[in-house]
Design an enzyme around this catalytic site. Structure first.
Site, mmCIF file in Angstrom:
data_model
loop_
_atom_site.group_PDB
_atom_site.id
_atom_site.type_symbol
_atom_site.label_atom_id
_atom_site.label_comp_id
_atom_site.label_asym_id
_atom_site.label_seq_id
_atom_site.Cartn_x
_atom_site.Cartn_y
_atom_site.Cartn_z
ATOM 1 N N GLU A 182 8.029 12.793 -2.938
ATOM 2 C CA GLU A 182 6.864 11.926 -2.713
ATOM 3 C C GLU A 182 7.238 10.687 -1.911
ATOM 4 O OE1 GLU A 182 3.899 12.879 -3.111
ATOM 5 O OE2 GLU A 182 4.483 14.715 -4.149
ATOM 6 N N HIS B 252 6.833 8.402 5.574
ATOM 7 C CA HIS B 252 6.025 8.807 6.722
ATOM 8 C C HIS B 252 4.935 7.768 6.988
ATOM 9 C CE1 HIS B 252 4.354 12.697 8.823
ATOM 10 N NE2 HIS B 252 4.710 11.763 9.683
#
Length: 694
Positions: free
Chosen positions: A477, A483
């Protein structure tokens, strides 16, 4: 929606003044959401109308940029609302979501079916094609994606077809919301109450304490409540010695949604049928093709090719593993047949014998705080130069949420990371990442991202000890979070994880490799009481056993992915109409795909397959294995270039993470790897080298 203005005292009336635009959860109340959403709809409609009716010739600024700037109030409130409704819901929030969801679908339809807007986009495209307009690469990709979105939304359909499309979208959106709510309710209801502590033999002390706390919270003092997580397999099955309790727990998990007050079968059938009708209305054979056409896969046939290629080897590996587990079972229960509730327990027993280490022994060395600080954050520092400081002055949407400020390599503030790791009845199952603020240089907004997990909460003052799979999830996660945090794009719609569904899991899966990096493991695997590092031979054993159980893991995943594809390859009239047909359909689909191996059920059964009936993965659950082709190939790139090195992190950041959705994602991969992806590293990783050549 009739409200067009918003009272100034509403926390959403103006952008948040908190650091990085963090929503002001200290002020936000349930009653603030609906008025802000109503005003957001009205504001966005007016802004879009101004763009569509602008008499000036279309330009990048008055069309593309104007659309990117529009709807900021609506975006502010919806990101905060949907995050909270997923992670800390209430009946009042559920009611708002059920009301708002179809209205949001209608609102988006009104935009994407507006022929005037589409004509402006087509004009820009024509100018670019003729050479009259030169576009920066990110703007050219923005235009390409906007045109694609409008076409896929049905802008070229006739009026009658568009009317039916609006009806379908509204009903699909409503049903998604209801399905998710029913899955959560069924999950809470199916928790297994244990009143005899002897039945908990083998359950680690910290897990037992968490079960006692959960039981007390529901009014069962002196008992223990084994709460369920979203997947079919439950973590307690690994250590519970009592076979009867294991069976109760498994059956409770696998039967969720199959009857009772929270029967979800009629809902999922309606969703499959309506999505199939929508796909055909838009010119696709079925929903699976509709989804794949806008992803890197390109077609449902390409998806089928990879799943069908991997399945036989995966099942063969699972059957081989089952032989060893069945032999171990016989020692305790002569004549017994290996069942799904036996698998995790005996896999752990075999691992303990073969590897001389077991899950219970590992847990004291895997304390959440240490894994986060000296594992997850440490790897991000080594790769990207990031540092983290907890902000106790900032609050999240729930008291369990922690807020960290993230600093870039030069010490400048980069964004905020919110960590919400403990389970609760009001949180949907699974683990996920959300954006609260999308990074955008156009709007001058840095990123604010959230990670959610569902780890049982220990009693106050006690440490949170993790299973190894939970360590991997923590790293996974955070890969999504990176990202978002490392996004460096101009347009908000291209921020971070705004990439195709079958690409979005790629960076997060790459980040899992650092959980296995010896130097990182040695830093975080420290006994929470004694401070002693995990014995070196244990670390070596843990790393050596990385492929243990890959037959099971790959088969349970592929069974779920193939089940997802089976539902969404149906034409509308092929979808069953009787809820009692759901289980026979499942059985037939798994048999047809060759993954009907009874001891290894699908990771998710249809009735609680939240990913594909409520979340954004309909016909897209294949994305994990598709992304893993890229991930495994990228891991080879890291290894070829020296592994956990700052130079590698900078390259991965610059060429891929920072670009978000501003380029063709496969071009970003080629820019990093220097070629197209190869499947061989995945086959080796998962022990699937027996998979037939394409």
């Amino acid at each position: 929606m009739s409200r067009t203005t918003l009272d100034a005292e509403n926390p959403f009336a103006a952008p948040s003044t908190l650091p990085y635009g963090l929503p002001d959860y200290a002020r936000i109340r349930t009653e603030h959401y609906l008025p802000a959403i109503e005003a957001g709809f009205a504001e966005h409609r007016a802004q879009v109308e101004a763009i569509a009716s602008d008499p000036a010739e279309p330009t990048v600024e008055n069309t593309l940029v104007a659309l990117e700037r529009a709807g900021r109030l609506l975006h502010r409130v919806l990101t905060a609302f949907f995050n909270q409704s997923s992670a800390d819901s209430t009946p009042e929030l559920d009611a708002i979501e059920e009301t708002v969801a179809p209205q949001l679908a209608a609102h988006l339809d009104a935009i994407h079916l507006d022929a005037r807007l589409f004509a402006r986009l087509e004009s820009l495209d024509a100018q670019a094609r003729s050479g009259a307009l030169t576009l920066e690469p990110d703007t050219a990709w923005l235009l390409h994606r906007a045109l694609t979105r409008f076409v896929r939304a049905g802008v070229r359909l006739d009026a009658a077809a568009q009317d039916r499309l609006r009806e379908l979208n509204a009903e699909i959106t409503r049903l998604q919301t209801v399905f998710g709510r029913e899955v959560l309710a069924a999950q809470n209801e199916a928790a297994v109450l244990v009143t005899d502590e002897a039945e908990l033999d083998g359950l680690p002390d910290d897990a037992r304490a968490a079960a006692a706390r959960a039981a007390a919270a529901r009014g069962h003092e002196g008992a223990w409540l084994l709460e369920l997580q979203l997947p079919t397999g439950q973590p307690q099955l690994t250590t519970l010695r009592d076979r009867g309790v294991r069976e109760r727990l498994f059956r409770a998990s696998a039967s969720r949604g199959l009857g009772g007050a929270h029967d979800s079968r009629a809902l999922l059938l309606d969703l499959a049928r309506l999505r199939a009708e929508r796909a055909q209305l838009l010119g696709y054979e079925h929903h699976a093709d509709y989804v794949a056409a806008d992803a890197t896969a390109g077609s449902a046939r390409a998806v089928a090719d990879i799943l069908e290629r991997l399945a036989p080897a995966a099942v063969a590996n699972a059957r081989a593993e089952a032989v060893e587990l069945a032999a171990a079972l016989q020692q305790d229960h002569p004549g017994a047949t290996l069942e799904p509730w036996d698998w995790a327990y005996y896999a752990e027993q075999v691992r303990a014998r073969v590897r001389s280490i077991d899950e219970t022994a590992l847990r004291p060395y895997l304390e959440l705080e240490r894994v986060l600080a000296d594992g997850v954050f440490r790897a991000a520092t080594a790769l990207y130069g990031l540092t983290f400081a907890e902000r106790h002055d900032l609050v999240g949407y729930h008291p369990d949420v922690r807020v960290f400020e993230v600093f870039d390599t030069d010490g400048s503030g980069l964004g905020l990371f919110l960590a919400d790791y403990w389970t609760r009845d009001a949180k949907r199952g699974g683990a996920w990442m959300n954006n609260l603020v999308d990074q955008s240089t156009l709007l001058g907004e840095p990123p604010v991202v959230v990670n959610n997990l569902n780890i049982p909460k220990p009693p106050d003052g006690e440490p949170t000890l993790l299973a190894w799979d939970e360590v991997i999830t923590l790293f996974h996660e955070f890969g999504h979070a990176l990202h978002g945090l490392l996004s460096a794009v101009r347009y908000p719609s291209q921020s971070g994880t705004e990439v195709p569904r079958d690409f979005v899991e790629y960076p997060s899966q790459v980040n899992e490799i650092w959980a296995w990096e010896p130097s990182v493991v040695q830093a975080f695997a420290v006994h929470h009481v004694t401070g002693e590092p995990m014995p070196a031979q244990w670390v070596d054993t843990l790393l050596a056993g990385r492929q243990d159980g890959e037959g099971f893991k790959t088969t349970e995943y592929l069974a779920a992915a193939l089940l997802d594809q089976a539902w969404y390859r149906l034409a509308p009239d092929e979808v069953p109409t009787d809820p009692e047909q759901v289980e026979p359909f499942e059985a037939a689909a798994l048999a047809a795909a060759g993954v009907d191996f009874a001891p290894v059920p699908p990771r998710y059964r249809s009735a609680y397959f939240n990913h594909v009936f409520s979340s954004g993965y309909s016909a897209g659950y294949y994305s994990y294995i598709w992304s893993e082709v890229l991930d495994a190939d990228t891991v080879e790139w890291f290894r070829e270039n020296g592994g956990l090195r700052r130079e590698n992190g900078d390259a991965f950041r610059t060429r891929l993470l920072a670009r978000g959705g501003s380029v063709d994602p496969m071009q970003a991969f080629r820019d990093l790897r220097g070629r197209d992806p190869q499947i061989e590293p995945l086959l080796v990783r998962r022990g699937l080298t027996a998979a037939t050549a394409p």
